[in-house]
Design a protein around this motif. Sequence first.
Motif, PDB file in Angstrom:
ATOM      1  N   ARG A  75       0.852  10.197  -3.753  1.00 36.13           N
ATOM      2  CA  ARG A  75       1.323   9.212  -2.780  1.00 36.13           C
ATOM      3  C   ARG A  75       0.131   8.626  -2.047  1.00 36.13           C
ATOM      4  O   ARG A  75      -0.925   9.243  -1.977  1.00 36.13           O
ATOM      5  CB  ARG A  75       2.253   9.865  -1.734  1.00 36.13           C
ATOM      6  CG  ARG A  75       3.475  10.540  -2.298  1.00 36.13           C
ATOM      7  CD  ARG A  75       4.099  11.452  -1.256  1.00 36.13           C
ATOM      8  NE  ARG A  75       5.289  12.113  -1.740  1.00 36.13           N
ATOM      9  CZ  ARG A  75       5.278  13.206  -2.484  1.00 36.13           C
ATOM     10  NH1 ARG A  75       4.133  13.760  -2.828  1.00 36.13           N
ATOM     11  NH2 ARG A  75       6.413  13.751  -2.883  1.00 36.13           N
ATOM     12  N   SER A  76       0.336   7.444  -1.460  1.00 36.19           N
ATOM     13  CA  SER A  76      -0.714   6.882  -0.613  1.00 36.19           C
ATOM     14  C   SER A  76      -0.667   7.551   0.750  1.00 36.19           C
ATOM     15  O   SER A  76       0.371   8.098   1.163  1.00 36.19           O
ATOM     16  CB  SER A  76      -0.523   5.374  -0.462  1.00 36.19           C
ATOM     17  OG  SER A  76       0.660   5.080   0.262  1.00 36.19           O
ATOM     18  N   THR A 123       2.010   6.132   3.009  1.00 36.73           N
ATOM     19  CA  THR A 123       3.350   6.609   2.666  1.00 36.73           C
ATOM     20  C   THR A 123       3.636   7.947   3.329  1.00 36.73           C
ATOM     21  O   THR A 123       4.700   8.156   3.920  1.00 36.73           O
ATOM     22  CB  THR A 123       3.491   6.750   1.140  1.00 36.73           C
ATOM     23  OG1 THR A 123       3.305   5.477   0.525  1.00 36.73           O
ATOM     24  CG2 THR A 123       4.862   7.284   0.769  1.00 36.73           C
ATOM     25  N   ARG A 135       2.849   3.900  -1.810  1.00 36.77           N
ATOM     26  CA  ARG A 135       2.906   4.387  -3.192  1.00 36.77           C
ATOM     27  C   ARG A 135       3.457   5.804  -3.192  1.00 36.77           C
ATOM     28  O   ARG A 135       3.026   6.652  -2.420  1.00 36.77           O
ATOM     29  CB  ARG A 135       1.501   4.367  -3.806  1.00 36.77           C
ATOM     30  CG  ARG A 135       1.422   4.907  -5.226  1.00 36.77           C
ATOM     31  CD  ARG A 135       0.021   4.711  -5.783  1.00 36.77           C
ATOM     32  NE  ARG A 135      -0.979   5.370  -4.969  1.00 36.77           N
ATOM     33  CZ  ARG A 135      -1.319   6.655  -5.079  1.00 36.77           C
ATOM     34  NH1 ARG A 135      -0.700   7.414  -5.958  1.00 36.77           N
ATOM     35  NH2 ARG A 135      -2.259   7.176  -4.318  1.00 36.77           N
ATOM     36  N   GLN A 176       0.814  -1.212   0.000  1.00 36.76           N
ATOM     37  CA  GLN A 176       0.000   0.000   0.000  1.00 36.76           C
ATOM     38  C   GLN A 176       0.853   1.269   0.000  1.00 36.76           C
ATOM     39  O   GLN A 176       0.320   2.374   0.019  1.00 36.76           O
ATOM     40  CB  GLN A 176      -0.934   0.001   1.209  1.00 36.76           C
ATOM     41  CG  GLN A 176      -1.981  -1.101   1.161  1.00 36.76           C
ATOM     42  CD  GLN A 176      -2.905  -1.076   2.355  1.00 36.76           C
ATOM     43  OE1 GLN A 176      -3.075  -0.039   2.997  1.00 36.76           O
ATOM     44  NE2 GLN A 176      -3.510  -2.199   2.672  1.00 36.76           N
TER      45      GLN A 176
END
Length: 317
Positions: free
Chosen positions: A186-187, A190, A75, A73
Motif C-alpha cells: 500500500r502507499s 493509504t 494504492r 497516490q
Amino acid sequence: MSQALILNRAAAPVLSTTNIGMIFMAFAMLLLPVGDTFAKILTDVIGPVEVTMWRLLAQGLCLLPVVVLLRRQLRGAMFSPVVALSGLLVMITLTSLVTAFSVMPIATAIAIFFAEPLILTLLAGPLLGEVAGPRRYAAVSVGLVGALIVIRPGFSEFGLATLLPLVAATAYALNMIVLRRACATRSGLTVQCGATVYAAIGMVVVVGVLYAAGGIELAPLMRPAWTWGAFLGCGAFAAASFVLIAEAFRHAEATTLAPFQYLEIVGATAAGFFVFSEFPDGLTWLGVAIILGSGAYIVHRERQQDACVPRRRRGGR
C-alpha cells in the motif's frame, strides 16, 4: 538578451527529489507541536480521552479533501486488519501523549517520547529480524539512560505520568513496524488515511464505553466556540503533518529523513515557552542531549549499513 536569460534559467539550481522530501519532513516536524499545543489547551477544560477522540475525528475530516486531491497516490486496500492494528496503535500513542500534555510541559513529554527510535531498534530484531550490532545496542542503552534522567522515577514532580510518553513511544515504535509491513502493498497515504478512520471510530467506542461505565464525564456539546476551533486546529495540523510525512517518505530515504524528526522538540520547546511559559530544567536538557545523541548515532550507523547494501536489495525508489 533572451539567450542569456535562457542560459541563466538553465543554470538555476533545481531542488532534487531528496531535497523536496527533506523540506516536507522539516515542515511536518514543525507543525506537529502546533497541534499538540491545541490539545494541551483543550485538556484544561475537557478530559484528555475526549480530546483525543475529537482530535482524531477532526483529523479524519481534514483528510477527506486530501484524499480527493491526492487520490492517484492511493494504492492498495485502505481497510484491512493490518491497517486496523495501525489505527489501534495510533489510539494508544495519542491518548498517552495527550494525557501527558495535560500534566507536564509539552517539551518534557516529547523529550521522553524521543526514546522511540531506541525502542524501535530493540524491537526490530525480534519482530523484523533486523538485528543491530553491538555499537547500536550500546547507543540504545545510553539513550535509555537519558530517558531515565528526564523521567527521574520517584523524583519527578509529575509522578507516574512521566511513563505515559514512554508508553506512547513504544506504541509508536510498534506502529512503525506495522507500517513497514502495510506499506509493502500500500502507499503511505493509504495507510495514514485508513489508520485515522480506524483510530477515530475506535476512540468513539472507547469514550462511549467509559462514559456508560461511569469512568469519565463528557463535556457538554454546548461549549465555547473556541473549543471547536481548537479541535479543528488539532485535526488540521495533524492531518497536514501526516500528509507531509507520507510525501517526504515518497521522495527520500528513511535514513535521510530520520534526523529531521528532532526538529519536533525545537517546536515543542518554543510552543511551551511562548504559549505556556514552560521551559525544561537543566536535568531535562541533559537527558534530551543524551537521547538525541544516541538517536543520531543510530541513524549514522543505519546510513553506513545502507551504504554497504546495493540499492536494488533495499527495494530502491
